[in-house]
Enzyme design. Structure first.
Site, PDB file in Angstrom:
ATOM      1  N   ASP A 465       1.066  -1.242   0.193  1.00 40.69           N
ATOM      2  CA  ASP A 465      -0.059  -0.092  -0.078  1.00 40.69           C
ATOM      3  C   ASP A 465       0.835   1.208  -0.120  1.00 40.69           C
ATOM      4  OD1 ASP A 465       1.000   0.409   2.527  1.00 40.69           O
ATOM      5  OD2 ASP A 465      -1.082   0.494   3.416  1.00 40.69           O
ATOM      6  N   LEU A 466       0.143   2.535  -0.247  1.00 36.23           N
ATOM      7  CA  LEU A 466       1.129   3.813  -0.206  1.00 36.23           C
ATOM      8  C   LEU A 466       1.349   4.156   1.094  1.00 36.23           C
ATOM      9  CD1 LEU A 466      -0.451   3.515  -3.235  1.00 36.23           C
ATOM     10  CD2 LEU A 466      -0.341   5.887  -3.497  1.00 36.23           C
ATOM     11  N   ASP A 508      -5.942   2.091  -0.874  1.00 32.69           N
ATOM     12  CA  ASP A 508      -4.735   2.046  -1.450  1.00 32.69           C
ATOM     13  C   ASP A 508      -3.772   0.779  -1.488  1.00 32.69           C
ATOM     14  OD1 ASP A 508      -4.517   2.245   1.412  1.00 32.69           O
ATOM     15  OD2 ASP A 508      -2.842   3.399   1.460  1.00 32.69           O
TER      16      ASP A 508
END
Length: 585
Positions: A465-466, A508
């Site tokens: 994920d970001l 995300d």
């Protein structure tokens, strides 16, 4: 029109006798006889049998009137009666002969109308001319499409080795070319005489026509010079006309039968198309029916691979296996695309009678080098594919019509399949990033579980994920956040193999399935993805940062779904370690 009204001249003859009686009874009787001869002639030519009999009865009744009342000498009256009776007898014999010929020709017409082929009708004509009109040598020559020869269909009195005559350099060919009957009194004086019967003296060649369409020639030969005259010519022309009409009828019946058969086959094809699962299955079914039902030796369907420049690729063919389609597609495009690409560019049907006459033709290893029919599969202005047929003999207009109808049905189904594929893709694809969604993930997980169970091996699950996504959203807004997600998906997709899978798991978070990849391979992949992501995201000087966790099945766990949960846990552990200032992958 009946000529029975001419009986009215019989009383008129009495008026003529009365008018000239005062001058000369002999002159009056002669005028009477002459007038009635004329009336008798017309009645036998055009009148009914009842009118003839009534007229002869009136003539007999006039005999006593002439002798007793008009004082005509008995001998002269008898002489006139004998003359009129003799004329009536001769005309009766001639009429009987004409009636018998009419009966013969009507019987011949009945037999010919029952014939089912040109050859059968030709045999009937030859036997009729020999048996009923005593012609010594009769032959029917028929024209074949594309041939320079007239081929023998039936003959009587001709040598067995004479099977065909040329269209150029023969009396028969001259009659066929000019559409006019040819009568040769002495064959040795005709430079175009082609040897026929032994010792031939005279020859007559009559074209077999119907509405200016020539089917062949009726040929008659005699060993006597100048033995074929106008009477024989009229008989031959009448017979040739009957044959021409019969040939035209048989040809039309054959055309209608073929059209009906093809319509039924087209109906079967359309029904099969409705059962197709996808475009490839539809094409395979179409080609199978074209090969088995319509007996087209070579049939192929080439799909549009690119539109600018236009490139076609074999999707299915009756002469190519599945493994050969790509190889021959590359060969066709390498050599310029051939006639089928030319037709595709024009968006029109292209019927080539002889492919060797076109420099654009390309033989890709299985062509027949005869004729080729290329039909575009069009839906509106959209070209989906080309249907290409090849065979040795030229394609007829009926083939063009049938293939056009078939191509339109295929185009509608093709558009339907593409719409269904688009809907299926949208149902399995994340609309923002273009990666697979959760539904697609479930399908791929099931497939990979089955593959691992059957073949073994390894599969790595990566959850990523970001790292700074919430801050980007809060600081720059959701539009920038969406751009970050798209760019991250592009970086991931760019660094994966064709056998790898990438999904947007939610928010995300991204999920990667890497078949045949161990922990070291996962580290290499994610390092490449991280490096490229740092070059993206212009708003943040650190670029796009990723946290990820991985699990290898069956090294870390035997269950693929358990590996997914383990990778998720490890990702959050790595995220917490990064936030705490520790480096942990």
């Amino acid at each position: 029109m009946s000529w029975d009204w001419i009986l009215g001249f019989t009383p008129l003859s009495g008026l003529i006798l009365a008018a000239v009686e005062a001058q000369s009874r002999v002159l009056a009787s002669g005028a009477f006889c002459f007038l009635n001869l004329v009336v008798l002639f017309f009645l036998f030519l055009f009148g009914s049998p009842r009118a003839r009999n009534l007229f002869l009865a009136l003539l007999l009744g006039m005999f006593p009137v002439q002798v007793l009342f008009l004082k005509i000498p008995a001998r002269l009256a008898v002489l006139h009666l004998v003359v009129l009776g003799s004329a009536a007898g001769l005309l009766w014999i001639k009429a009987r002969h004409l009636d018998s010929e009419k009966v013969l020709f009507l019987e011949f017409v009945r037999k010919v109308n029952g014939a089912v082929s040109f050859e059968e009708a030709s045999v009937l004509a030859v036997r009729f001319m020999r048996d009923e009109f005593r012609f010594p040598a009769v032959c029917v020559f028929l024209a074949k499409e594309g041939s320079d020869w007239l081929e023998r269909a039936a003959a009587e009195g001709y040598p067995s080795e004479l099977m065909k005559v040329p269209k150029e350099g023969s009396v028969q060919g001259r009659a066929f070319r000019t559409r006019n009957s040819q009568v040769v009194d002495d064959v040795l004086r005709d430079p175009e005489y082609f040897p026929g019967i032994k010792g031939a003296g005279a020859q007559m060649a009559v074209p077999i026509l119907w509405k200016n369409r020539a089917y062949g020639v009726l040929d008659i030969q005699s060993r006597k010079v100048r033995s074929l005259g106008n009477r024989q010519l009229r008989t031959a022309e009448l017979l040739a006309g009957i044959l021409g009409e019969a040939f035209a009828r048989m040809q039309e019946a054959a055309r209608l039968s073929l059209e009906l058969t093809r319509t039924r086959i087209l109906h079967d094809v359309v029904q099969e198309l409705a059962r197709s699962r996808d475009k490839r299955d539809m094409c395979q079914k179409v080609l199978g029916l074209l090969s088995t039902k319509l007996l087209y030796p070579v049939a192929s369907i080439l799909a549009v691979e690119s539109e600018n420049p236009l490139r076609l690729g074999y999707l299915a063919s009756t002469k190519l296996s599945f493994s050969e389609l790509k190889r021959y597609s590359r060969q066709l495009n390498r050599e310029g695309g051939g006639l089928v690409t030319l037709s595709a560019n024009m968006r029109k049907l292209h019927n080539v009678f002889d492919v060797k006459a076109f420099p654009e033709y390309r033989k890709v290893g299985f062509g027949v080098e005869g004729s080729q029919l290329d039909v575009p599969i069009l839906f509106g202005d959209r070209l989906f594919a080309m249907l290409s047929l090849e065979r040795e003999v030229p394609f007829e207009p009926e083939d063009e019509d049938l293939m056009l109808i078939l191509s339109r049905h295929m185009a509608v189904l093709w558009a339907l399949f593409e719409a269904m594929e688009k809907l299926e893709t949208q149902a399995l694809q994340d609309s923002l990033t273009g990666l697979g969604n959760r539904r697609a993930l479930e399908e791929i997980l099931s497939q990979e579980e089955a593959r691992l169970a059957r073949f073994g091996g390894t599969l790595s699950v990566v959850m990523a994920d970001l790292a700074n996504f919430k801050a980007i959203n809060d600081r720059y807004g959701h539009l920038v956040g969406d751009r970050y997600l798209k760019e991250t998906a592009e970086c991931i997709q760019k660094n994966l193999r064709a056998c790898d899978h990438a999904f947007r798991y939610g928010g995300d978070e991204f999920l990667l399935l890497l078949p045949g990849t161990d922990r070291k391979g996962v580290q290499e992949v994610m390092n490449r993805v991280r490096s490229e992501c740092r070059l993206r995201g212009n708003e943040d000087p650190d670029g796009i940062l990723l946290d990820f966790g991985a699990a290898v099945c069956p090294t870390d766990t035997a269950s693929l779904r358990a590996a997914l949960r383990l990778a998720d846990d490890r990702m959050y552990q790595n995220k917490e370690a990064r936030r705490s200032g520790l480096s942990r992958d």
